[in-house]
Scaffold this motif. Structure first.
Motif, PDB file in Angstrom:
ATOM      1  N   MET A 187      43.778  55.040  56.867  1.00  0.00           N
ATOM      2  CA  MET A 187      44.505  53.862  57.358  1.00  0.00           C
ATOM      3  C   MET A 187      43.519  52.735  57.666  1.00  0.00           C
ATOM      4  SD  MET A 187      47.660  54.746  57.406  1.00  0.00           S
ATOM      5  CE  MET A 187      48.215  56.324  56.796  1.00  0.00           C
ATOM      6  N   ASP A 188      42.404  53.128  58.249  1.00  0.00           N
ATOM      7  CA  ASP A 188      41.383  52.129  58.549  1.00  0.00           C
ATOM      8  C   ASP A 188      40.930  51.449  57.266  1.00  0.00           C
ATOM      9  OD1 ASP A 188      39.204  51.231  60.661  1.00  0.00           O
ATOM     10  OD2 ASP A 188      38.205  51.589  58.737  1.00  0.00           O
ATOM     11  N   SER A 189      40.772  52.261  56.240  1.00  0.00           N
ATOM     12  CA  SER A 189      40.292  51.734  54.976  1.00  0.00           C
ATOM     13  C   SER A 189      41.306  50.773  54.357  1.00  0.00           C
ATOM     14  CB  SER A 189      39.975  52.907  54.047  1.00  0.00           C
ATOM     15  OG  SER A 189      40.405  52.657  52.759  1.00  0.00           O
ATOM     16  N   ALA A 190      42.598  50.942  54.725  1.00  0.00           N
ATOM     17  CA  ALA A 190      43.613  50.008  54.233  1.00  0.00           C
ATOM     18  C   ALA A 190      43.651  48.743  55.073  1.00  0.00           C
ATOM     19  CB  ALA A 190      44.982  50.680  54.230  1.00  0.00           C
ATOM     20  N   GLY A 191      42.815  48.683  56.101  1.00  0.00           N
ATOM     21  CA  GLY A 191      42.746  47.475  56.910  1.00  0.00           C
ATOM     22  C   GLY A 191      43.622  47.510  58.150  1.00  0.00           C
ATOM     23  N   ALA A 192      44.108  48.704  58.517  1.00  0.00           N
ATOM     24  CA  ALA A 192      44.982  48.806  59.685  1.00  0.00           C
ATOM     25  C   ALA A 192      44.185  48.590  60.971  1.00  0.00           C
ATOM     26  CB  ALA A 192      45.645  50.180  59.722  1.00  0.00           C
ATOM     27  N   GLN A 196      48.037  50.120  64.612  1.00  0.00           N
ATOM     28  CA  GLN A 196      48.653  50.591  63.370  1.00  0.00           C
ATOM     29  C   GLN A 196      48.151  51.980  63.008  1.00  0.00           C
ATOM     30  OE1 GLN A 196      47.431  47.156  61.058  1.00  0.00           O
ATOM     31  NE2 GLN A 196      49.571  46.662  60.646  1.00  0.00           N
TER      32      GLN A 196
END
Lengths: 278, 264
Positions: A187-192, A196
């Motif tokens: 999720m972090d890698s998706a920019g969350a 989130q």
């Protein structure tokens, strides 16, 4: 790469208890502690036997429970069954509201207290804070709140809420510490952002358990709230205390039975819901 | 797109995990990174993603120097770089659609997404990503009910939903059986060509790298020992990359590996 271990000629000898003396001293320590407590509290079989008749007399005075609806003779309070409905409702309301408030606050604090979700300078102080909240027994909290906000339901709600925050916050945090964190990084890698990530990486994994823990807390809060009457919180406990002070023991018996029934029913309902949640 | 100069990454006092003189990767290139376990493949990808701190040198991604750029700039490119993992890292209890929508988290309205609300645009992008990986029929199925290959397809769709410029795939097929592995790599290659994104994937099997990449970078002990088109990857060069213990894999012998999992 698999390594093949050859069985040695003989199985290894069982581990020697090198600390036999240590173990023995622990046994003695525990025994000593028990004896110390036994004498300190002046517990003795003699006294237990002696108080047998007193107990019998007490039970006799409670029996039969007062199940009257219209009483003819004047009495300080209405018959217990007439009050029971109202008392049960307010007790339930106190425990439900207290648990709900506690859960909401515990959710936020629980995520913050989770070692894998926050840096140590966040989760450390929060863990200490939660421990502090837990360290005050509910009845003491209620006593303090009665002094602060007066009699009624509110001090009960506040006391249960504070205690629930401490207990649930800790349990929620531990629940979050057990989750798989790969998805957190994804999720972090998706920019969350942090919220989130909690919402999409952690919450789906812990939601069921969090609901379950909250229901379990509700059961315990219900039992606690019945006791809080002793310090002036509205509900079943308060009426038990009122009848006791008026030496109306059959009515006390009635309300004790009502309390048991309510607790049993809520336990059963909660148990079945929690089993479903798993 | 990616430009590395004299990069060094060290963990503690051990010899550098990564020591690269020069790598330059242009937009739309499809590159495979190969090398034995511990050669630094993962470290290279994670460095480019910004998860590993540079000890020395320069790594420029989309014009942003990771070593010196302020946090805000790094944040900005962060969401344009999608990462695909060996272990998929899906939210297992969420549906395929929800998982793919998670790829939108960095682009959509932050606060509305907390309520589970996504915009029309988000849902359109997610749906087209799902169609691209061919999971239309499983769109509402929970992720943990899918097979490994299908789960990796969901992860690819999630990466696509991010609308990335760079896709980093860290051993994307190492936990899949050979048939699924080729299937997923085919999909990744297809998607890469279609969206013209820059793809950098670490692979454990050279024969897969040969087949699915246009350029291969061979790492050994954190150093680049090969960089060129698959045609140039002769047996000798392979020998140089793997040397000794890993020779068996050269013939395409596949073997499930236990996952390396590191949390950020």
């Amino acid at each position: 790469m698999t390594t093949i271990y050859k069985a040695s000629a003989a199985p290894p000898a069982p581990r020697r208890t090198r600390h036999a003396i240590f173990r023995l001293s622990i046994v003695f320590l525990v025994l000593g502690l028990l004896a110390y407590s036994w004498y300190g509290t002046e517990t003795s079989l003699g006294r237990l036997v002696d108080s047998g008749p007193r107990m019998a007399a007490f039970l006799d005075r409670m029996f039969p429970p007062d199940l009257t609806w219209n009483s003819v003779e004047p009495r300080p309070f209405a018959p217990p069954l007439r009050l029971a409905g109202q008392a049960v409702i307010i007790t339930l309301q106190i425990s439900i509201l207290g648990t709900a408030l506690g859960m909401v606050a515990a959710l936020g604090l629980g995520f913050l207290a989770s070692e894998n979700l926050t840096p140590h300078w966040v989760h450390h102080p929060i863990k200490v804070f939660l421990a502090l909240l837990r360290s005050i027994p509910v009845i003491l909290l209620a006593l303090l709140f009665v002094m602060a906000v007066g009699f009624g339901a509110l001090p009960g709600v506040l006391a249960l809420a504070i205690h629930s925050i401490g207990m649930l916050g800790k349990l929620f945090g531990e629940e979050c510490e057990g989750v798989e964190t790969g998805v957190w990084e994804a999720m972090d890698s998706a920019g969350a952002n942090w919220f989130q990530k909690v919402r999409y990486a952690i919450w789906p994994q812990v939601a069921a358990q969090i609901y379950s823990l909250t229901l379990f807390r509700l059961e315990m809060n219900l039992r606690d709230s019945a006791v809080l009457g002793l310090v002036g919180v509205a509900g079943l406990g308060l009426w038990i205390e009122n009848y006791r002070r008026a030496f109306d023991y059959p009515s006390v018996a009635t309300l004790v039975i009502v309390t048991m029934l309510v607790v049993l029913v809520v336990d059963q309902v909660s148990f079945h819901i929690r089993r479903r949640l798993r | 797109m990616i430009r590395i100069e004299y990069l060094e990454v060290r963990y503690g006092r051990k010899p550098p995990a990564l020591s690269i003189e020069r790598i330059e990767i242009g937009r739309g290139e499809r590159v495979a990174v190969i090398g034995p376990s511990g050669a630094g493949k993962s470290t290279l990808l994670r460095t480019l993603k910004g998860y590993v701190r540079l000890s020395q040198g320069k790594a420029e991604v989309m014009g942003v120097n990771l070593a010196t750029a302020p946090r805000r700039q790094r944040r900005r490119i962060h969401r344009r770089i999608a990462l695909i993992y060996q272990q998929f890292h899906l939210a297992r209890r969420l549906s395929v659609l929800q998982n793919v929508l998670c790829g939108r988290l960095g682009l959509t309205s932050r606060w509305r997404s907390l309520l589970g609300v996504f915009t029309k645009e988000d849902r359109r992008v997610a749906w087209s990503a799902i169609c691209e990986v061919g999971l239309q029929d499983q769109v509402h199925q929970r992720a943990d009910t899918l097979s490994g290959g299908e789960q990796q397809r969901v992860a690819v769709a999630r990466a696509l939903a991010q609308q990335p410029e760079i896709v980093l795939a860290d051993e994307p097929v190492s936990s899949l059986d050979p048939a699924w592995a080729e299937d997923v790599l085919e999909l990744i290659a297809e998607v890469q060509a279609h969206h013209h994104v820059t793809l950098l994937m670490s692979l454990h099997q050279p024969h897969l790298a040969r087949r699915f990449a246009e350029r291969i970078i061979g790492l050994r002990d954190g150093r680049v020992v090969f960089d060129g088109p698959p045609a140039g990857l002769t047996e000798d060069r392979l020998e140089e990359i793997y040397r000794g213990d890993e020779i068996r894999r050269l013939n395409g012998a596949t073997r499930p590996r236990s996952g390396k999992s590191r949390s950020a």
